[in-house]
Scaffold this active site. Sequence first.
Site, mmCIF file in Angstrom:
data_model
loop_
_atom_site.group_PDB
_atom_site.id
_atom_site.type_symbol
_atom_site.label_atom_id
_atom_site.label_comp_id
_atom_site.label_asym_id
_atom_site.label_seq_id
_atom_site.Cartn_x
_atom_site.Cartn_y
_atom_site.Cartn_z
ATOM 1 N N CYS A 29 60.958 39.135 59.266
ATOM 2 C CA CYS A 29 61.941 38.826 60.262
ATOM 3 C C CYS A 29 63.106 37.948 59.614
ATOM 4 O O CYS A 29 62.930 36.910 59.433
ATOM 5 C CB CYS A 29 60.969 38.134 61.240
ATOM 6 S SG CYS A 29 61.939 37.111 62.427
ATOM 7 N N CYS A 32 63.993 34.718 61.311
ATOM 8 C CA CYS A 32 62.847 33.872 61.077
ATOM 9 C C CYS A 32 63.414 32.935 59.651
ATOM 10 O O CYS A 32 63.154 31.807 59.714
ATOM 11 C CB CYS A 32 61.683 34.401 60.977
ATOM 12 S SG CYS A 32 60.874 35.112 62.569
#
Length: 104
Positions: A29, A32
Amino acid sequence: MKAVTDADFEAAVLKSDKPVLVDFWAEWCGPCRMVAPILEEISAEHGDKLEIVKMNIDENPLKPGQLGITGIPTLQVYKDGEIVKQIVGAKPKAALLRELADFI
């Protein structure tokens, strides 16, 4: 920041004596990875009032599934065993500090 797992989520998060922010994330991600250093800064600056922990959703699918986490990064703040705040998506530090003002 320490990692929490499906196995120790209750003890580390729900039974904590101070508010806990859980960062639900995954290696793949991109957003993230963008928010991780910001959370580390916030943890270093405000760790006495707010504990910040990370949960890898790929390694720990049970708890995120139970909590209905459908997009990452999702940040949830728990106080006294209850979700009191949820932030979805990567945000700049100033925005996160505003969102977390009640806890820091």
